[in-house]
Motif scaffolding. Structure first.
Motif, PDB file in Angstrom:
ATOM      1  N   ARG A  31       0.839  -1.206   0.000  1.00 48.08           N
ATOM      2  CA  ARG A  31       0.000   0.000   0.000  1.00 48.08           C
ATOM      3  C   ARG A  31       0.870   1.250   0.000  1.00 48.08           C
ATOM      4  N   CYS A  34       2.256   1.885  -3.397  1.00 49.45           N
ATOM      5  CA  CYS A  34       1.175   2.341  -4.281  1.00 49.45           C
ATOM      6  C   CYS A  34       0.931   3.837  -4.125  1.00 49.45           C
ATOM      7  N   THR A  35       0.727   4.270  -2.888  1.00 46.85           N
ATOM      8  CA  THR A  35       0.421   5.682  -2.667  1.00 46.85           C
ATOM      9  C   THR A  35       1.639   6.565  -2.931  1.00 46.85           C
ATOM     10  N   GLY A  39      -0.558   6.103  -6.952  1.00 45.25           N
ATOM     11  CA  GLY A  39      -1.593   5.133  -7.295  1.00 45.25           C
ATOM     12  C   GLY A  39      -2.791   5.242  -6.373  1.00 45.25           C
ATOM     13  N   GLN A  40      -3.879   4.625  -6.784  1.00 43.66           N
ATOM     14  CA  GLN A  40      -5.104   4.639  -5.990  1.00 43.66           C
ATOM     15  C   GLN A  40      -5.423   3.213  -5.564  1.00 43.66           C
ATOM     16  N   ILE A  41      -5.634   2.999  -4.273  1.00 45.33           N
ATOM     17  CA  ILE A  41      -5.964   1.672  -3.756  1.00 45.33           C
ATOM     18  C   ILE A  41      -7.433   1.404  -4.034  1.00 45.33           C
ATOM     19  N   CYS A  51      -3.800  -1.841  -6.693  1.00 43.23           N
ATOM     20  CA  CYS A  51      -3.328  -0.471  -6.846  1.00 43.23           C
ATOM     21  C   CYS A  51      -3.489  -0.089  -8.305  1.00 43.23           C
ATOM     22  N   THR A  58      -3.330  -2.197 -13.109  1.00 42.92           N
ATOM     23  CA  THR A  58      -3.631  -2.507 -11.710  1.00 42.92           C
ATOM     24  C   THR A  58      -2.698  -3.600 -11.233  1.00 42.92           C
ATOM     25  N   ILE A  61      -2.054  -5.894  -4.377  1.00 44.34           N
ATOM     26  CA  ILE A  61      -1.398  -5.377  -3.172  1.00 44.34           C
ATOM     27  C   ILE A  61      -1.177  -6.526  -2.210  1.00 44.34           C
TER      28      ILE A  61
END
Length: 62
Positions: A31, A34-35, A39-41, A51, A58, A61
């Protein structure tokens, strides 16, 4: 004859991407990773969390 499997393609993409660094054998990201790259979870029934990256791909995660 040359063929690239799905894992090979993800590993190649990860190796060429300057934003995401992880082991070539592990296509999953955390996570935090990703952030960190913007990126967006997202959550999907039966598929768990993923992600979604700015290029539309995509990643699962861990």
């Amino acid at each position: 004859m040359s063929a690239v499997g799905a894992v090979g393609a993800v590993s190649a993409e990860a190796a060429s991407s300057p934003n995401i660094t992880r082991a070539a054998s592990s296509p999953n990201i955390t996570r935090a990773e990703c952030t960190a790259v913007g990126g967006q979870i997202t959550s999907s029934p039966y598929a768990g969390y993923g992600c979604t990256l700015s290029d539309g791909t995509t990643e699962p995660i861990t």
